[in-house]
Design a protein around this motif. Structure first.
Motif, PDB file in Angstrom:
ATOM      1  N   VAL A 146      83.568 160.249  95.337  1.00 32.97           N
ATOM      2  CA  VAL A 146      84.915 160.135  94.773  1.00 32.97           C
ATOM      3  C   VAL A 146      85.299 158.667  94.615  1.00 32.97           C
ATOM      4  O   VAL A 146      85.928 158.263  93.635  1.00 32.97           O
ATOM      5  CB  VAL A 146      85.937 160.872  95.659  1.00 32.97           C
ATOM      6  CG1 VAL A 146      87.351 160.701  95.109  1.00 32.97           C
ATOM      7  CG2 VAL A 146      85.592 162.352  95.756  1.00 32.97           C
ATOM      8  N   GLN A 147      84.928 157.866  95.581  1.00 35.16           N
ATOM      9  CA  GLN A 147      85.145 156.425  95.488  1.00 35.16           C
ATOM     10  C   GLN A 147      84.481 155.869  94.228  1.00 35.16           C
ATOM     11  O   GLN A 147      85.048 155.029  93.522  1.00 35.16           O
ATOM     12  CB  GLN A 147      84.550 155.746  96.731  1.00 35.16           C
ATOM     13  CG  GLN A 147      85.343 154.588  97.257  1.00 35.16           C
ATOM     14  CD  GLN A 147      84.632 153.887  98.398  1.00 35.16           C
ATOM     15  OE1 GLN A 147      83.460 154.116  98.693  1.00 35.16           O
ATOM     16  NE2 GLN A 147      85.347 153.006  99.053  1.00 35.16           N
ATOM     17  N   GLY A 148      83.281 156.373  93.946  1.00 35.28           N
ATOM     18  CA  GLY A 148      82.579 155.933  92.751  1.00 35.28           C
ATOM     19  C   GLY A 148      83.285 156.334  91.474  1.00 35.28           C
ATOM     20  O   GLY A 148      83.227 155.611  90.466  1.00 35.28           O
ATOM     21  N   VAL A 149      83.976 157.483  91.481  1.00 38.69           N
ATOM     22  CA  VAL A 149      84.751 157.901  90.311  1.00 38.69           C
ATOM     23  C   VAL A 149      85.857 156.891  90.030  1.00 38.69           C
ATOM     24  O   VAL A 149      86.052 156.447  88.892  1.00 38.69           O
ATOM     25  CB  VAL A 149      85.344 159.312  90.521  1.00 38.69           C
ATOM     26  CG1 VAL A 149      86.240 159.693  89.349  1.00 38.69           C
ATOM     27  CG2 VAL A 149      84.236 160.341  90.689  1.00 38.69           C
ATOM     28  N   GLY A 150      86.597 156.508  91.076  1.00 37.14           N
ATOM     29  CA  GLY A 150      87.628 155.494  90.898  1.00 37.14           C
ATOM     30  C   GLY A 150      87.042 154.159  90.481  1.00 37.14           C
ATOM     31  O   GLY A 150      87.590 153.465  89.620  1.00 37.14           O
ATOM     32  N   GLY A 151      85.907 153.806  91.081  1.00 35.74           N
ATOM     33  CA  GLY A 151      85.251 152.559  90.707  1.00 35.74           C
ATOM     34  C   GLY A 151      84.812 152.553  89.260  1.00 35.74           C
ATOM     35  O   GLY A 151      84.894 151.520  88.581  1.00 35.74           O
ATOM     36  N   ALA A 152      84.354 153.691  88.754  1.00 41.43           N
ATOM     37  CA  ALA A 152      83.932 153.777  87.360  1.00 41.43           C
ATOM     38  C   ALA A 152      85.102 153.518  86.420  1.00 41.43           C
ATOM     39  O   ALA A 152      84.961 152.817  85.409  1.00 41.43           O
ATOM     40  CB  ALA A 152      83.322 155.151  87.089  1.00 41.43           C
ATOM     41  N   ALA A 153      86.268 154.107  86.726  1.00 36.03           N
ATOM     42  CA  ALA A 153      87.453 153.879  85.884  1.00 36.03           C
ATOM     43  C   ALA A 153      87.842 152.408  85.866  1.00 36.03           C
ATOM     44  O   ALA A 153      88.271 151.873  84.842  1.00 36.03           O
ATOM     45  CB  ALA A 153      88.614 154.734  86.395  1.00 36.03           C
ATOM     46  N   MET A 154      87.665 151.730  87.004  1.00 36.45           N
ATOM     47  CA  MET A 154      87.984 150.308  87.076  1.00 36.45           C
ATOM     48  C   MET A 154      86.938 149.466  86.348  1.00 36.45           C
ATOM     49  O   MET A 154      87.253 148.605  85.525  1.00 36.45           O
ATOM     50  CB  MET A 154      88.061 149.877  88.538  1.00 36.45           C
ATOM     51  CG  MET A 154      89.179 150.527  89.330  1.00 36.45           C
ATOM     52  SD  MET A 154      88.857 150.524  91.111  1.00 36.45           S
ATOM     53  CE  MET A 154      88.634 148.772  91.418  1.00 36.45           C
ATOM     54  N   PHE A 155      85.671 149.730  86.680  1.00 35.46           N
ATOM     55  CA  PHE A 155      84.597 148.877  86.186  1.00 35.46           C
ATOM     56  C   PHE A 155      84.407 149.019  84.681  1.00 35.46           C
ATOM     57  O   PHE A 155      84.021 148.063  83.992  1.00 35.46           O
ATOM     58  CB  PHE A 155      83.300 149.227  86.911  1.00 35.46           C
ATOM     59  CG  PHE A 155      82.353 148.071  87.054  1.00 35.46           C
ATOM     60  CD1 PHE A 155      82.707 146.796  86.671  1.00 35.46           C
ATOM     61  CD2 PHE A 155      81.096 148.257  87.596  1.00 35.46           C
ATOM     62  CE1 PHE A 155      81.837 145.728  86.816  1.00 35.46           C
ATOM     63  CE2 PHE A 155      80.203 147.206  87.742  1.00 35.46           C
ATOM     64  CZ  PHE A 155      80.578 145.941  87.346  1.00 35.46           C
ATOM     65  N   ALA A 156      84.681 150.207  84.136  1.00 34.82           N
ATOM     66  CA  ALA A 156      84.504 150.418  82.703  1.00 34.82           C
ATOM     67  C   ALA A 156      85.473 149.596  81.879  1.00 34.82           C
ATOM     68  O   ALA A 156      85.250 149.380  80.681  1.00 34.82           O
ATOM     69  CB  ALA A 156      84.672 151.899  82.369  1.00 34.82           C
ATOM     70  N   THR A 157      86.553 149.139  82.490  1.00 29.24           N
ATOM     71  CA  THR A 157      87.593 148.440  81.743  1.00 29.24           C
ATOM     72  C   THR A 157      87.618 146.935  81.979  1.00 29.24           C
ATOM     73  O   THR A 157      88.275 146.213  81.231  1.00 29.24           O
ATOM     74  CB  THR A 157      88.966 149.010  82.128  1.00 29.24           C
ATOM     75  OG1 THR A 157      89.121 148.939  83.548  1.00 29.24           O
ATOM     76  CG2 THR A 157      89.082 150.454  81.698  1.00 29.24           C
ATOM     77  N   THR A 158      86.917 146.443  82.992  1.00 33.55           N
ATOM     78  CA  THR A 158      87.066 145.035  83.366  1.00 33.55           C
ATOM     79  C   THR A 158      86.647 144.084  82.246  1.00 33.55           C
ATOM     80  O   THR A 158      87.377 143.160  81.894  1.00 33.55           O
ATOM     81  CB  THR A 158      86.259 144.723  84.638  1.00 33.55           C
ATOM     82  OG1 THR A 158      84.899 145.133  84.455  1.00 33.55           O
ATOM     83  CG2 THR A 158      86.833 145.445  85.836  1.00 33.55           C
ATOM     84  N   MET A 159      85.470 144.291  81.682  1.00 31.33           N
ATOM     85  CA  MET A 159      84.982 143.393  80.648  1.00 31.33           C
ATOM     86  C   MET A 159      85.847 143.473  79.393  1.00 31.33           C
ATOM     87  O   MET A 159      86.134 142.461  78.752  1.00 31.33           O
ATOM     88  CB  MET A 159      83.520 143.719  80.313  1.00 31.33           C
ATOM     89  CG  MET A 159      82.563 143.396  81.448  1.00 31.33           C
ATOM     90  SD  MET A 159      80.908 144.066  81.185  1.00 31.33           S
ATOM     91  CE  MET A 159      80.393 143.169  79.746  1.00 31.33           C
TER      92      MET A 159
END
Length: 512
Positions: free
Chosen positions: A102-115
């Motif tokens: 679940v932590q990875g799900v939240g991380g994916a939403a964050m990481f997909a948008t950073t760049m």
């Protein structure tokens, strides 16, 4: 300095989610003891997070393009904080693995948008500086995780490696609400659910096959079935992306050799540079007897070299040919792993230092150039997809690297134990790779302890040596692929209807 607040918001989230890729490494022996877990559980504590990141980044990038990158980034921060709290409260290995996913799900939403957020917040030289700082954060975070994890584990307990995320999330949310503008692609379509499911199944089945292959037998029906399921799911993914009305990944991007080279470079960079850290940490603590803090400090050379090199590369090498910076970085990563393969039965932490330094320089050199090159290969309206694709490749490389190197490491340990004619080599290897070397030696008869200790040291060194050799090969392979593929200029298609909050879309550099 208000203009750098978007960079601050993005860097806070990126640092936190990337630290959580490696912060667990030095806490694994304490986790194994507290949760009564085995080597497979330890691998899944790492891989559940990395796999969720890898599987969902592309889909999250598509959602960000449609619903807004700022909005998805904020949602990811909140989910990440909630999952971190649940991880810290987990009572079993199964619960921890589930909450890590679940932590990875939240991380994916964050990481997909950073760049994409950086790409739309800055232009020209400021964009180069922003990507340089972001690259430095990336390079430092993944290697700095063991240090922070060691401090928290030794002083407060392993659960605090998750609790520490809560105040960071609060700060990141506050800065994002204040300083980051919304951006989206108004022509983006809905979530590609068939593509998301098929890609997740393909990545998960492959990783599971690699992790369970040694225990179940590489030629067993179960292992072959998992590999077959992964292949079929990957084929379904390709067909869905090729024929779907709203694919989460445009396969046409792979016709660009430069973009393909960057993706392969990202995949192999993570696998070669970071995946072996968990096994190095087990050796430092379980065999060499270092505490979590000392084990984390033993990996400081990589984090320091990565941070300094990324900062310098972002400022000094802006505009340099990506094929050279990325290719050279991957070659150094490979060379660093091979230097660490000099480990022997009597070695201690200093034997790793030269290789970690070289690897850190390679990570710092390649990371910012890789990010800029991926963005340069696509038009601005595809920035979310490009960022998701690169980060997917990197996290998938880490997940697969942990699985592959875990199999190599365990096979090396078992082989050396069998050569030592010890009784029950597989059971002994399982205990050693679960971080129980100290307990085994403590229970051994006094007259047998010396010989068993020598055998344990030799077995761990053999496993790590094989792991470093494979990592070195992966790094050098990545360098060759990048030098071959990232060679021609790439002219991205003109942007159409890109909402950034600016009157004109920001200029995007070309690959050289």
């Amino acid at each position: 300095m208000r203009k750098w607040l978007p960079l601050t918001a993005v860097s806070l989230g990126a640092f936190m989610l990337l630290v959580d890729v490696t912060i667990v490494t030095v806490a694994l022996p304490d986790m194994a003891q507290g949760l009564h877990s085995d080597f497979t559980d330890l691998q899944w504590v790492l891989d559940a997070y990395a796999l969720a990141l890898a599987a969902l980044l592309l889909g999250a990038g598509s959602l960000a393009d449609r619903f807004g990158r700022r909005r998805l980034y904020l949602g990811g921060l909140v989910l990440f904080a909630a999952a971190s709290l649940a991880c810290g409260l987990a009572g079993t290995a199964g619960e921890l693995i589930a909450f890590r996913a679940v932590q990875g799900v939240g991380g994916a939403a964050m990481f997909a948008t950073t760049m994409a957020l950086l790409n739309t917040s800055y232009q020209g030289r400021e964009r180069g500086i922003a990507f340089g700082v972001w690259g430095a954060v990336n390079g430092a975070a993944a290697a700095f995780g063991p240090i922070l994890g060691g401090l928290l584990t030794e002083q407060l307990g392993w659960r605090w490696i998750f609790f520490i995320n809560l105040p960071v999330c609060v700060l990141a949310v506050a800065v994002t609400l204040r300083a980051v503008r919304e951006s989206r692609n108004p022509q983006a379509r809905g979530l590609d659910l068939p593509g998301l499911v098929s890609f997740t199944v393909a990545a998960g089945a492959l990783t599971y096959a690699l992790i369970r292959g040694a225990a179940d037998g590489w030629g067993s029906t179960a292992t072959l079935a998992r590999f077959a399921l992964s292949a079929v799911a990957l084929l379904v993914f390709v067909l869905v992306q090729a024929r779907g009305r709203a694919p989460m990944f445009d396969l046409a991007l792979l016709r660009n050799p430069g973009f393909t080279g960057v993706l392969l470079g990202g995949l192999l960079l993570s696998g070669a540079a970071f995946s072996y850290l968990v096994y190095s940490s087990l050796w430092l603590q379980s065999v060499r007897g270092l505490g979590p803090v000392a084990a984390g400090l033993g990996l400081v050379p990589m984090s320091a070299a990565a941070f300094v090199t990324s900062a310098v590369a972002g400022r000094r090498l802006h505009g340099a040919p990506p094929r050279l910076t990325i290719g050279t970085g991957l070659a150094l990563i490979g060379a660093g792993a091979l230097l660490q393969a000099l480990i022997g039965a009597g070695s201690s932490w200093p034997v790793l230092v030269p290789g970690l330094l070289v690897t850190g320089v390679g990570v710092g050199l390649a990371t910012p150039a890789m990010a800029a090159a991926a963005m340069a290969a696509v038009p601005p309206q595809r920035s979310g997809m490009a960022g998701g694709a690169l980060n997917t490749a990197r996290q998938l490389g880490n997940a697969l690297g942990i699985a592959v190197l875990g199999a190599v490491f365990q096979a090396g340990v078992v082989h050396r134990l069998r050569a030592g004619a010890v009784a029950g080599p597989q059971a002994l290897a399982d205990a050693l790779t679960a971080g129980r070397a100290g307990q085994l030696l403590g229970r051994a008869a006094p007259d047998e302890r010396g010989a068993l200790s020598a055998l344990v040291h030799a077995a761990f060194a053999a496993g790590l040596r094989d792991t470093f050799l494979v990592s070195g090969g992966l790094g050098l392979l990545g360098a060759v692929l990048v030098l071959l593929l990232v060679g021609r200029p790439v002219e991205p298609a003109p942007a159409v209807g890109f909402e950034t909050g600016c009157t004109e879309p920001a200029a995007t550099p070309t690959l050289r």
